[in-house]
Design a protein around this motif. Structure first.
Motif, PDB file in Angstrom:
ATOM      1  N   GLU A 101       0.897  -0.997  -0.122  1.00 39.57           N
ATOM      2  CA  GLU A 101      -0.075   0.109  -0.066  1.00 39.57           C
ATOM      3  C   GLU A 101       0.796   1.179  -0.006  1.00 39.57           C
ATOM      4  OE1 GLU A 101      -3.624   2.017   2.843  1.00 39.57           O
ATOM      5  OE2 GLU A 101      -2.766  -0.131   3.142  1.00 39.57           O
ATOM      6  N   LYS A 102       1.937   1.231   0.693  1.00 33.48           N
ATOM      7  CA  LYS A 102       3.002   2.217   0.912  1.00 33.48           C
ATOM      8  C   LYS A 102       3.566   2.512  -0.624  1.00 33.48           C
ATOM      9  CE  LYS A 102       7.044   4.113   3.221  1.00 33.48           C
ATOM     10  NZ  LYS A 102       7.833   3.886   4.396  1.00 33.48           N
ATOM     11  N   SER A 103       3.984   1.356  -1.150  1.00 31.08           N
ATOM     12  CA  SER A 103       4.653   1.496  -2.419  1.00 31.08           C
ATOM     13  C   SER A 103       3.449   2.124  -3.379  1.00 31.08           C
ATOM     14  CB  SER A 103       5.106   0.185  -3.023  1.00 31.08           C
ATOM     15  OG  SER A 103       6.015  -0.408  -2.049  1.00 31.08           O
ATOM     16  N   ARG A 104       2.150   1.570  -3.475  1.00 26.64           N
ATOM     17  CA  ARG A 104       1.523   2.244  -4.281  1.00 26.64           C
ATOM     18  C   ARG A 104       1.051   3.691  -4.225  1.00 26.64           C
ATOM     19  NH1 ARG A 104      -3.577  -2.542  -3.904  1.00 26.64           N
ATOM     20  NH2 ARG A 104      -2.438  -4.084  -5.238  1.00 26.64           N
ATOM     21  N   ALA A 105       1.167   4.104  -2.964  1.00 31.58           N
ATOM     22  CA  ALA A 105       0.986   5.605  -2.761  1.00 31.58           C
ATOM     23  C   ALA A 105       2.181   6.478  -3.037  1.00 31.58           C
ATOM     24  CB  ALA A 105       0.825   5.719  -0.951  1.00 31.58           C
ATOM     25  N   GLU A 106       3.273   5.817  -2.990  1.00 29.98           N
ATOM     26  CA  GLU A 106       4.664   6.298  -3.520  1.00 29.98           C
ATOM     27  C   GLU A 106       4.378   6.429  -5.097  1.00 29.98           C
ATOM     28  OE1 GLU A 106       7.093   7.725  -2.112  1.00 29.98           O
ATOM     29  OE2 GLU A 106       6.621   7.113   0.059  1.00 29.98           O
ATOM     30  N   LEU A 107       4.166   5.382  -5.798  1.00 30.78           N
ATOM     31  CA  LEU A 107       4.012   5.340  -7.077  1.00 30.78           C
ATOM     32  C   LEU A 107       2.828   6.458  -7.640  1.00 30.78           C
ATOM     33  CD1 LEU A 107       4.497   4.118  -9.911  1.00 30.78           C
ATOM     34  CD2 LEU A 107       2.785   2.228  -9.511  1.00 30.78           C
ATOM     35  N   ALA A 108       1.760   6.467  -6.836  1.00 32.01           N
ATOM     36  CA  ALA A 108       0.708   7.188  -7.207  1.00 32.01           C
ATOM     37  C   ALA A 108       1.141   8.885  -7.061  1.00 32.01           C
ATOM     38  CB  ALA A 108      -0.596   7.308  -6.341  1.00 32.01           C
ATOM     39  N   HIS A 109       1.830   9.163  -6.260  1.00 30.28           N
ATOM     40  CA  HIS A 109       2.659  10.415  -5.899  1.00 30.28           C
ATOM     41  C   HIS A 109       3.620  10.749  -7.022  1.00 30.28           C
ATOM     42  CE1 HIS A 109       5.555  13.257  -4.110  1.00 30.28           C
ATOM     43  NE2 HIS A 109       4.336  13.815  -3.724  1.00 30.28           N
ATOM     44  N   VAL A 110       4.492   9.927  -7.543  1.00 27.01           N
ATOM     45  CA  VAL A 110       5.386  10.121  -8.623  1.00 27.01           C
ATOM     46  C   VAL A 110       4.415  10.312  -9.625  1.00 27.01           C
ATOM     47  CG1 VAL A 110       7.251   8.908  -9.880  1.00 27.01           C
ATOM     48  CG2 VAL A 110       7.257   8.870  -7.309  1.00 27.01           C
ATOM     49  N   THR A 111       3.439   9.535 -10.029  1.00 25.53           N
ATOM     50  CA  THR A 111       2.707   9.763 -11.181  1.00 25.53           C
ATOM     51  C   THR A 111       2.037  11.108 -11.242  1.00 25.53           C
ATOM     52  OG1 THR A 111       1.938   7.181 -11.048  1.00 25.53           O
ATOM     53  CG2 THR A 111       0.712   8.735 -12.514  1.00 25.53           C
ATOM     54  N   ARG A 112       1.482  11.474  -9.887  1.00 23.67           N
ATOM     55  CA  ARG A 112       1.156  12.981  -9.979  1.00 23.67           C
ATOM     56  C   ARG A 112       1.986  13.976 -10.188  1.00 23.67           C
ATOM     57  NH1 ARG A 112      -1.501  10.902  -5.277  1.00 23.67           N
ATOM     58  NH2 ARG A 112      -0.136  12.023  -3.928  1.00 23.67           N
ATOM     59  N   ILE A 113       3.116  13.862  -9.538  1.00 23.18           N
ATOM     60  CA  ILE A 113       4.302  14.835  -9.804  1.00 23.18           C
ATOM     61  C   ILE A 113       4.769  14.659 -11.425  1.00 23.18           C
ATOM     62  CG2 ILE A 113       6.751  15.438  -9.401  1.00 23.18           C
ATOM     63  CD1 ILE A 113       4.797  15.855  -7.295  1.00 23.18           C
ATOM     64  N   THR A 114       4.566  13.669 -11.989  1.00 21.69           N
ATOM     65  CA  THR A 114       4.952  13.446 -13.595  1.00 21.69           C
ATOM     66  C   THR A 114       3.901  14.085 -14.368  1.00 21.69           C
ATOM     67  OG1 THR A 114       6.059  11.374 -13.057  1.00 21.69           O
ATOM     68  CG2 THR A 114       5.424  11.780 -15.389  1.00 21.69           C
ATOM     69  N   MET A 115       2.716  13.833 -13.888  1.00 21.47           N
ATOM     70  CA  MET A 115       1.322  14.608 -14.635  1.00 21.47           C
ATOM     71  C   MET A 115       1.466  16.158 -14.496  1.00 21.47           C
ATOM     72  SD  MET A 115      -2.717  13.905 -13.907  1.00 21.47           S
ATOM     73  CE  MET A 115      -2.466  14.464 -12.151  1.00 21.47           C
ATOM     74  N   LEU A 116       1.821  16.263 -13.226  1.00 20.21           N
ATOM     75  CA  LEU A 116       1.867  17.916 -13.140  1.00 20.21           C
ATOM     76  C   LEU A 116       2.989  18.417 -14.232  1.00 20.21           C
ATOM     77  CD1 LEU A 116       1.471  18.252  -9.179  1.00 20.21           C
ATOM     78  CD2 LEU A 116      -0.104  18.896 -11.076  1.00 20.21           C
TER      79      LEU A 116
END
Length: 588
Positions: A388-403
């Motif tokens: 779950e933590k890894s998924r949260a990290e991946l989601a965060h990285v994805t959001r940063i990339t999207m930004l």
């Protein structure tokens, strides 16, 4: 039953039963019956000859003795092999012959001596006949008792204090394989090779002291097989109280012992299997009281007391109340249950476990006991938390990339309200620099500045929320508002790609979810749509956004599921429209 009488009867009948030959051959029942009939006919013949001889001497030889007394021998011979009826007939025949001989004898029949001899002879014959009939009756009664003993399946053996066999029932013959003529007079313990935990001499001594003994013995049958018997010894005593013989009743328990041994082996094997299960197996009474725990409880280091509060002692205080509710409900309803709770080890550490149990019922449906399993899921839970933590990290990285991909759009969205603020500020100054300041226009400009500043602040807040690393926060949201905010963030991209956007929203769509995650999903869908239409003519690039309700039977995390984004363009093949929300479905 007096064992001495049994032994006497056995000895009496021994003569009528041929013993085994020197080569060990035992005659069959038919051979024994034929031999007995031959002996019976021989005795009848001898008795008849003896009677004729006595009669002839009594009639023709003048002697001064009571020759007719010898008729008692005839009576005894007949009584030894004949029935009571034939014995009575033989007795009256002998009495008749005595009287006839007295009448036919030469001499003076009325002489006192002759008359006395006749009377003595008749009395002797009658007396011996009565005793013979009484003996026959006793033998018949005893034979019935022996026959009753032979009806039992148990082996009944009588032997003296030296161990010599004096009585051998048919049950003993069936159990051990030897016939009666083969064993009479032999030592029972040597014959059957009796084996016991204690020496036989001590067992006999104890039986004589306590008038009996019972226990298990191992003996050898005639065919060499081992026989386990449950033996009961009864001591027979004479009228002075001295022991004279032992009557042993042996029940074959070989199969029962074998089944008991097999049952014990299966029980031990089952216990080993249960102990080998990588989980804490337990069982409880129908009232819920624990009474069995496998070895894994000790291996896991879980110590349970016997005070009736086993679960309270080992469960985390925050988990016990929920567990107790589920457990009591299962006991009342008889339904299986399963719950996750933290179990305390002897080290003080708590580990997450899944506690589950199911009832065992009898044929009438009544609960006999409960069987349960506690499965350790601590490692799995840690792995789930790490995932779950890894998924949260991946989601965060994805959001940063999207930004990063939306940098131009974000800059445009921020620049617009700032430019509007500057414009409104300059206009307000001009209205103030007039000879007569127009305060209404200045107020309107200040209101525009405030509106645009709030708009810029909201845009920055959304960007910061998407860039911030945080845990999901599910709240009630207006989905239409989230969609409009997401469209605003990518408006620049839509305009730069000449995409015409049409929007159609339901009146109100309240959902429960995380705003940032929903924005991320919607922005991803919008960016995918923009990229999918890159090869389409600018005049045909159209994007239709529509939100609507769907049946509540297919809801997931929200109170109502919503068709978030719908694409309508030539770049989106009809075959993929039904799979637009499936994982890995793409058209590029």
């Amino acid at each position: 039953m007096d064992i001495d009488r049994l032994q006497t009867r056995q000895a009496d009948t021994k003569g009528a039963r041929p013993s085994s030959a020197d080569d060990g051959h035992v005659k069959s029942p038919s051979e024994i019956e034929r031999t007995a009939m031959k002996q019976q006919r021989l005795i009848y013949s001898i008795a008849m000859v003896l009677g004729i001889v006595v009669f002839a001497i009594d009639v023709m030889v003048p002697v001064n003795v009571a020759v007719a007394v010898l008729y008692v021998v005839v009576v005894l011979m007949v009584a030894s092999v004949a029935s009571q009826l034939l014995t009575v007939a033989a007795a009256w025949t002998c009495v008749s012959l005595t009287i006839i001989g007295f009448l036919l004898a030469p001499g003076d029949q009325i002489a006192p001596a002759s008359l006395a001899r006749c009377v003595v002879s008749v009395i002797a014959i009658i007396t011996v006949s009565a005793l013979a009939l009484r003996n026959q009756s006793s033998k018949a009664t005893l034979q019935k008792q022996v026959d009753l003993l032979n009806l039992t399946h148990d082996a009944i053996v009588g032997y003296d204090l030296e161990g010599r066999i004096t009585f051998w029932s048919q049950g003993a013959q069936r159990l051990y394989g030897w016939h009666e003529p083969e064993v009479l007079g032999k030592d029972i313990h040597e014959l059957t090779k009796t084996d016991s935990t204690l020496p036989i001499s001590e067992l006999v001594k104890g039986a004589l002291e306590s008038s009996g003994w019972k226990g298990e013995l191992t003996r050898k049958a005639r065919d060499g097989r081992s026989v386990v018997v449950s033996s009961r010894w009864n001591v027979s005593r004479d009228k002075w109280g001295q022991p004279v013989a032992i009557l042993s009743t042996d029940s074959d328990v070989t199969q029962a012992k074998s089944l008991e041994s097999e049952l014990r082996r299966q029980k031990e094997e089952l216990a080993s299997i249960v102990d080998a299960i990588p989980a804490m197996v337990w069982s409880a009474s129908d009232a819920g009281r624990l009474f069995y725990r496998n070895q894994r409880w000790s291996d896991f280091g879980v110590d349970v007391g016997d005070d009736g509060a086993e679960w309270r002692d080992i469960l985390h205080p925050d988990d016990f109340d929920a567990f107790e509710i589920e457990w009591r409900n299962a006991l009342m309803t008889g339904e299986s249950f399963e719950i996750s709770a933290r179990v305390q080890l002897t080290s003080g550490e708590y580990r997450y476990m899944i506690i589950g149990a199911a009832p065992l019922r009898d044929a009438d449906g009544r609960i006999l006991r409960w069987y349960g399993v506690n499965t350790d899921i601590e490692e799995r839970r840690r792995a789930e938390l790490a995932l779950e933590k890894s998924r949260a990290e991946l989601a965060h990285v994805t959001r940063i990339t999207m930004l990063g991909e939306l940098a131009a759009s974000i800059a445009h969205e921020v620049t617009q309200p700032l430019a509007a603020i500057v414009t409104a500020g300059e206009a307000g100054l001009r209205w103030l620099n007039r000879e007569v300041p127009d305060l209404d226009e200045v107020r309107f400009g200040i209101e525009q500045i405030t509106h645009d500043a709030r708009r810029a602040t909201e845009i920055i807040r959304q960007i910061r929320s998407m860039a911030k690393r945080r845990d999901p926060d599910a709240v009630v949201l207006d989905l239409n508002e989230v969609v409009e905010q997401s469209v605003g963030l990518v408006r620049r991209e839509l305009q730069s790609h000449s995409i015409e956007v049409s929007q159609s929203y339901a009146t109100t769509l309240p959902v429960c979810g995380d705003r940032v995650q929903l924005q991320q999903v919607i922005i991803n869908l919008l960016m995918n749509a923009i990229q999918a239409m890159s090869n389409v003519a600018s005049s045909e690039r159209r994007l239709e956004m529509r939100s609507s309700r769907i049946p509540s039977s297919i809801l997931s995390v929200a109170t109502e599921a919503v068709d978030l984004v719908a694409f309508k363009s030539k770049a989106f093949p009809r075959s993929l429209k039904q799979r637009k929300m499936f994982p890995f479905a793409q058209i590029r």
